[in-house]
Design a protein around this motif. Structure first.
Motif, mmCIF file in Angstrom:
data_model
loop_
_atom_site.group_PDB
_atom_site.id
_atom_site.type_symbol
_atom_site.label_atom_id
_atom_site.label_comp_id
_atom_site.label_asym_id
_atom_site.label_seq_id
_atom_site.Cartn_x
_atom_site.Cartn_y
_atom_site.Cartn_z
ATOM 1 N N LYS A 40 0.586 -0.901 -0.357
ATOM 2 C CA LYS A 40 -0.492 -0.371 0.038
ATOM 3 C C LYS A 40 0.949 0.930 0.053
ATOM 4 C CE LYS A 40 -3.771 2.266 0.407
ATOM 5 N NZ LYS A 40 -5.292 2.624 -0.868
ATOM 6 N N THR A 42 1.307 5.567 0.134
ATOM 7 C CA THR A 42 -0.429 6.924 0.095
ATOM 8 C C THR A 42 0.359 8.211 -0.859
ATOM 9 O OG1 THR A 42 1.083 7.362 2.020
ATOM 10 C CG2 THR A 42 -0.255 5.688 2.003
ATOM 11 N N GLU A 259 -4.603 -3.477 -10.966
ATOM 12 C CA GLU A 259 -4.265 -2.588 -10.670
ATOM 13 C C GLU A 259 -3.961 -1.634 -12.300
ATOM 14 O OE1 GLU A 259 -0.493 -2.248 -9.202
ATOM 15 O OE2 GLU A 259 -1.257 -2.618 -7.827
ATOM 16 N N THR A 289 -11.840 7.054 -8.450
ATOM 17 C CA THR A 289 -12.452 6.655 -7.385
ATOM 18 C C THR A 289 -13.751 5.244 -7.998
ATOM 19 O OG1 THR A 289 -14.647 6.992 -5.883
ATOM 20 C CG2 THR A 289 -14.805 7.789 -7.969
ATOM 21 N N ASN A 293 -12.684 2.206 -3.385
ATOM 22 C CA ASN A 293 -12.244 3.303 -2.949
ATOM 23 C C ASN A 293 -12.733 4.616 -3.081
ATOM 24 O OD1 ASN A 293 -10.282 4.936 -2.138
ATOM 25 N ND2 ASN A 293 -10.461 5.965 -4.801
ATOM 26 N N HIS A 295 -13.639 7.269 -2.374
ATOM 27 C CA HIS A 295 -12.891 8.748 -2.191
ATOM 28 C C HIS A 295 -12.749 9.172 -3.208
ATOM 29 C CE1 HIS A 295 -14.798 9.210 2.020
ATOM 30 N NE2 HIS A 295 -14.057 8.005 2.511
ATOM 31 N N SER A 297 -9.567 9.714 -5.575
ATOM 32 C CA SER A 297 -7.998 9.714 -4.903
ATOM 33 C C SER A 297 -7.096 9.832 -5.781
ATOM 34 C CB SER A 297 -7.281 8.082 -4.348
ATOM 35 O OG SER A 297 -8.166 7.778 -3.303
ATOM 36 N N ASP A 304 1.093 6.997 -8.156
ATOM 37 C CA ASP A 304 -0.133 5.910 -7.204
ATOM 38 C C ASP A 304 -0.695 5.118 -8.350
ATOM 39 O OD1 ASP A 304 -0.531 7.828 -4.453
ATOM 40 O OD2 ASP A 304 0.857 6.532 -4.810
ATOM 41 N N GLU A 307 -6.175 1.305 -7.653
ATOM 42 C CA GLU A 307 -6.111 -0.472 -6.982
ATOM 43 C C GLU A 307 -7.692 -1.286 -7.018
ATOM 44 O OE1 GLU A 307 -5.169 0.499 -3.238
ATOM 45 O OE2 GLU A 307 -3.178 1.956 -3.925
ATOM 46 N N ALA A 412 -9.840 -3.754 -1.875
ATOM 47 C CA ALA A 412 -8.762 -3.398 -1.456
ATOM 48 C C ALA A 412 -7.983 -3.658 -0.833
ATOM 49 C CB ALA A 412 -9.838 -2.153 -0.213
#
Length: 449
Positions: A40, A42, A259, A289, A293, A295, A297, A304, A307, A412
């Motif tokens: 993961k 960020t 991905e 989104t 997910n 929200h 991102s 990134d 996902e 997730a």
């Protein structure tokens, strides 16, 4: 890093057109995919593969510098050995000791000669005088005997001085020999260190080469994951637009972690814009989104990923991309692009061989000032082109808008950092041409400076 080199070679056709399908074999040597739970990332995370690459380059540089320093040190000792440079203090003492020894030897020779003459004179004086000669007086005999005694004492003193001088010289000579031995010992030490440093350099170069060029069997380019991207034909500067991205598993097995990598850029003369430093300008913010997910991102410069998680055989997942155009975004053509990738629990992994893209026009922001209307003339209306299909099985679409709802069973899971970097690097190549990878690397290098 191998994927970037392969893509840079394979993307020659992208110089003339910003959209091509590449076929290359992405791989990262010695970079085995880690479990999804540890992957993961960020926004703002460092690029682990870039960091690893920098460490390997630093190791090579360090080994090369060490070898250069040892070579220079060895040259210095070889010159000292040739010149018998044992050090100023040792050399000075040796020279003075030799001079003292030579003087002592000369004094001993002189003393020996003086004694010999004194003894010869005494012997002659003590001989029976010839007929008619006057015999020596007692005083003459005493003087001759004293001369012999004095000469013997001088010889003894000369012997002692010579012996002391010899001891001093021997010590100085031994110190000089020890200094020469130390020079050779240092030369031997350097040779051992050079051998170790050369082995370290060879290992570092091998590790770097394997990181850049090896591991071709780790990941592959295939059509296991296909992507389709649709969106509006026109987007106004300063506004946002929603694009739809469908990611499909074309295999007959579950793909454990899927991905996608997406980005967007204005195109100026068929290339991505650069800033004054030659870095890639990010005029368009891309967010995503989906079911896993909820929200929005952002897709950042750290590559990134979108996902998706696991997708059943023959299944698909849909996500939305939100493109927000900066107020300074150049008007003209623009493109959104995406590519899929996967990694399974059995460590098999791959990058999609087809890259979805959606071209759109970037329109200037509306102003309150009325613009003069041109005199209408009879023209033949050009129909709006329908979305085109590309790739195998017509799965890669571009242009148009989509009302496809966000759906699909998304897991997730964490993003695979290796796939993230190579995937977005590949997608950037499609959109920006052969220079995209260089720009992306330079941008990343600037961020880490």
């Amino acid at each position: 890093m191998k994927i970037r080199r392969i893509l840079a070679t394979a993307v020659a056709a992208a110089v003339t057109t910003p959209v091509v399908f590449l076929s290359a074999a992405p791989a990262f040597a010695d970079t085995k995919p880690a479990p999804a739970s540890t992957q993961k990332t960020t926004p703002g995370d460092e690029d682990p593969d870039f960091d690893e690459y920098e460490k390997l380059v630093a190791a090579v540089t360090k080994a090369e510098a060490k070898i250069a320093a040892l070579d220079a040190e060895r040259d210095g000792y070889e010159k000292k050995i040739a010149a018998k440079d044992v050090g100023e203090a040792v050399a000075t003492e040796l020279a003075e000791a030799k001079k003292a020894l030579d003087a002592a030897k000369a004094a001993k020779t002189t003393a020996d000669e003086t004694l010999a003459k004194a003894e010869a004179a005494l012997k002659k004086l003590l001989e029976t005088p010839a007929e008619g000669e006057t015999p020596p007086t007692e005083q003459q005999k005493a003087d001759a005997e004293k001369a012999v005694a004095d000469a013997k004492k001088a010889v003894e003193a000369a012997d002692a001085a010579k012996a002391a001088a010899q001891v001093r010289f021997d010590a100085a000579d031994e110190a000089s020999d020890d200094a020469m031995v130390e020079l050779f010992r240092q030369l031997s030490r350097i040779d051992k260190e050079l051998k170790t440093a050369q082995e370290e350099l060879a290992a570092a170069e091998k590790a770097l080469e394997e990181f850049e060029n090896g591991g071709l069997d780790d990941c592959k380019v295939d059509d296991a994951v296909k992507v389709a991207l649709t969106g509006p034909k026109k987007v106004t500067v300063g506004t946002s637009a929603i694009f739809s991205l469908r990611i499909t598993n074309t295999t007959d097995r579950v793909l454990d972690q899927v991905e996608a990598y997406a980005d967007a850029t204005p195109l100026l003369d068929g290339e991505g814009p650069e800033d004054e430093n030659g870095f890639f300008k990010r005029y368009i913010t891309v967010e995503w989104t989906g079911a896993g997910n909820p929200h929005w991102s952002p897709v950042t410069e750290d590559f990134d990923a979108v996902e998706v998680g696991a997708i059943a055989k023959g299944g698909h997942a849909d996500v939305k991309l939100r493109l927000t155009l900066d107020a300074k975004t150049p008007v003209g053509p623009g493109v959104a692009f995406a590519v899929g990738a996967y990694e399974n629990n059995d460590k098999t992994c791959g990058l999609g061989e087809e890259y979805a893209h959606a071209n759109f026009d970037i329109l200037a922001a509306k102003t309150d000032k009325p613009k003069p209307q041109p005199t209408p003339s009879e023209t033949t209306a050009t129909p709006t082109p329908a979305p085109t299909a590309g790739g195998n099985d017509n799965t890669t679409q571009q242009g148009g808008s989509s009302s496809t709802p966000v759906k699909g069973n998304l897991a997730a899971t964490g993003a695979n950092e290796n796939l993230t970097q190579l995937g977005l690097a590949a997608a950037a190549t499609v959109a920006l041409g052969a220079g995209a990878l260089v720009i992306a690397r330079r941008r990343k290098a600037g961020a880490n400076a």
